[in-house]
Design a protein around this motif. Sequence first.
Motif, PDB file in Angstrom:
ATOM      1  N   LEU A 156       0.820  -1.212   0.000  1.00  0.00           N
ATOM      2  CA  LEU A 156       0.000   0.000   0.000  1.00  0.00           C
ATOM      3  C   LEU A 156       0.852   1.260   0.000  1.00  0.00           C
ATOM      4  O   LEU A 156       0.451   2.294  -0.550  1.00  0.00           O
ATOM      5  CB  LEU A 156      -0.923   0.011   1.224  1.00  0.00           C
ATOM      6  N   ASN A 157       2.020   1.184   0.602  1.00  0.00           N
ATOM      7  CA  ASN A 157       2.864   2.377   0.750  1.00  0.00           C
ATOM      8  C   ASN A 157       3.895   2.534  -0.349  1.00  0.00           C
ATOM      9  O   ASN A 157       4.529   3.581  -0.451  1.00  0.00           O
ATOM     10  CB  ASN A 157       3.588   2.336   2.106  1.00  0.00           C
TER      11      ASN A 157
ATOM     12  N   ALA B 211       5.139   3.394  -3.723  1.00  0.00           N
ATOM     13  CA  ALA B 211       4.707   4.174  -4.886  1.00  0.00           C
ATOM     14  C   ALA B 211       5.639   3.966  -6.080  1.00  0.00           C
ATOM     15  O   ALA B 211       5.509   4.641  -7.099  1.00  0.00           O
ATOM     16  CB  ALA B 211       4.660   5.657  -4.532  1.00  0.00           C
TER      17      ALA B 211
ATOM     18  N   LYS C 236     -10.293   2.560  -2.226  1.00  0.00           N
ATOM     19  CA  LYS C 236      -9.215   3.092  -3.053  1.00  0.00           C
ATOM     20  C   LYS C 236      -8.873   4.522  -2.637  1.00  0.00           C
ATOM     21  O   LYS C 236      -7.697   4.898  -2.593  1.00  0.00           O
ATOM     22  CB  LYS C 236      -9.623   3.032  -4.523  1.00  0.00           C
ATOM     23  N   GLN C 237      -9.894   5.306  -2.301  1.00  0.00           N
ATOM     24  CA  GLN C 237      -9.652   6.678  -1.847  1.00  0.00           C
ATOM     25  C   GLN C 237      -8.894   6.701  -0.526  1.00  0.00           C
ATOM     26  O   GLN C 237      -8.047   7.569  -0.295  1.00  0.00           O
ATOM     27  CB  GLN C 237     -10.983   7.423  -1.697  1.00  0.00           C
ATOM     28  N   ARG C 238      -9.190   5.729   0.348  1.00  0.00           N
ATOM     29  CA  ARG C 238      -8.546   5.682   1.666  1.00  0.00           C
ATOM     30  C   ARG C 238      -7.247   4.878   1.638  1.00  0.00           C
ATOM     31  O   ARG C 238      -6.639   4.654   2.683  1.00  0.00           O
ATOM     32  CB  ARG C 238      -9.516   5.074   2.690  1.00  0.00           C
ATOM     33  N   HIS C 239      -6.848   4.409   0.459  1.00  0.00           N
ATOM     34  CA  HIS C 239      -5.612   3.636   0.293  1.00  0.00           C
ATOM     35  C   HIS C 239      -5.618   2.376   1.163  1.00  0.00           C
ATOM     36  O   HIS C 239      -4.600   2.004   1.746  1.00  0.00           O
ATOM     37  CB  HIS C 239      -4.389   4.498   0.624  1.00  0.00           C
ATOM     38  N   GLU C 240      -6.758   1.712   1.208  1.00  0.00           N
ATOM     39  CA  GLU C 240      -6.879   0.464   1.961  1.00  0.00           C
ATOM     40  C   GLU C 240      -6.615  -0.756   1.087  1.00  0.00           C
ATOM     41  O   GLU C 240      -6.374  -1.850   1.605  1.00  0.00           O
ATOM     42  CB  GLU C 240      -8.273   0.368   2.588  1.00  0.00           C
TER      43      GLU C 240
ATOM     44  N   PRO D  21      -4.604  -1.943  -2.837  1.00  0.00           N
ATOM     45  CA  PRO D  21      -3.647  -1.471  -3.848  1.00  0.00           C
ATOM     46  C   PRO D  21      -4.346  -0.744  -4.994  1.00  0.00           C
ATOM     47  O   PRO D  21      -5.328  -1.241  -5.546  1.00  0.00           O
ATOM     48  CB  PRO D  21      -2.979  -2.766  -4.324  1.00  0.00           C
ATOM     49  N   SER D  22      -3.836   0.414  -5.352  1.00  0.00           N
ATOM     50  CA  SER D  22      -4.482   1.246  -6.365  1.00  0.00           C
ATOM     51  C   SER D  22      -4.182   0.787  -7.790  1.00  0.00           C
ATOM     52  O   SER D  22      -4.915   1.138  -8.719  1.00  0.00           O
ATOM     53  CB  SER D  22      -4.038   2.702  -6.191  1.00  0.00           C
TER      54      SER D  22
END
Length: 257
Positions: free
Chosen positions: A30-31, A33, A64-68, A70-71
């Motif tokens: 998740l973190n 980039a 997805k908005q809350r980054h919970e 994977p985007s």
Amino acid sequence: MLILHRRVQLLQMTLVDCTREKFSKYEQLLNDAGQKPEFWDVVVITARDDSQKSIFDYQISLKKQRHEVPSFVKYIVISDPPGVKVGSGGSTLHCLEYLANNFGQHSLSQWKVLIIHAGGFSQRFPSQSVLGKVFLTLPCSKYPIQMLEALLMMYISIPGKMNYGVFIAASDVIFLFNEKGNWDFRVPGFVAIAHPASLKLAKNHGVFILEDMISPWGKYRSDPSSPAMVATPKCFLHKQTAEVLKHKDSYLPTVPI
């Protein structure tokens, strides 16, 4: 008795360590980039009907908005066909047809797809009848997560063990397993995950009858902390009686569980 207790404790410790490692990998996912890691290209979630599909789509957009989640993953919610319910098997075929029709036949040979069946009625869990069990909140982390994230965590190592193809999971099962060892899903055809269980439990679930019931079982029993092993099944039985399971040589009475 002490040896058995120690072995059970060892197995529990191994699973706990593996699960912690998966949680850590998911947080990094998740973190991170940077470069896209080895993960699912597509996550398909089935819904009971179009109304539930719209709810699922909204929930995923919030995640997805809350980054919970994977985007970089493509999330697709597919509602079951209207009319008579077709079950998980029919729903799987419907999903494969949807992917082939909308993204081309080549997509199934180039993508790593996770299908999560979540279109049930939740009759034994009525509080989840609207959102479905895939969005059930679990207090199992530093912060509350839902079943969707838990499933992505639990199966985080699977994409690295397959070339491409489809992995099918249930939305109400957290499957803990040791991901270490020399095993993968690169063998052509169908590959399933199973575990030894008591006859009492097995008669209410699906059971694989192996070509060789003795060797894998003995190896598993001798070291329960060892990684998973690969075995060849000769048939599959679903929710059969204890008598049928014994007759089909699926039960080893000399080796109690």
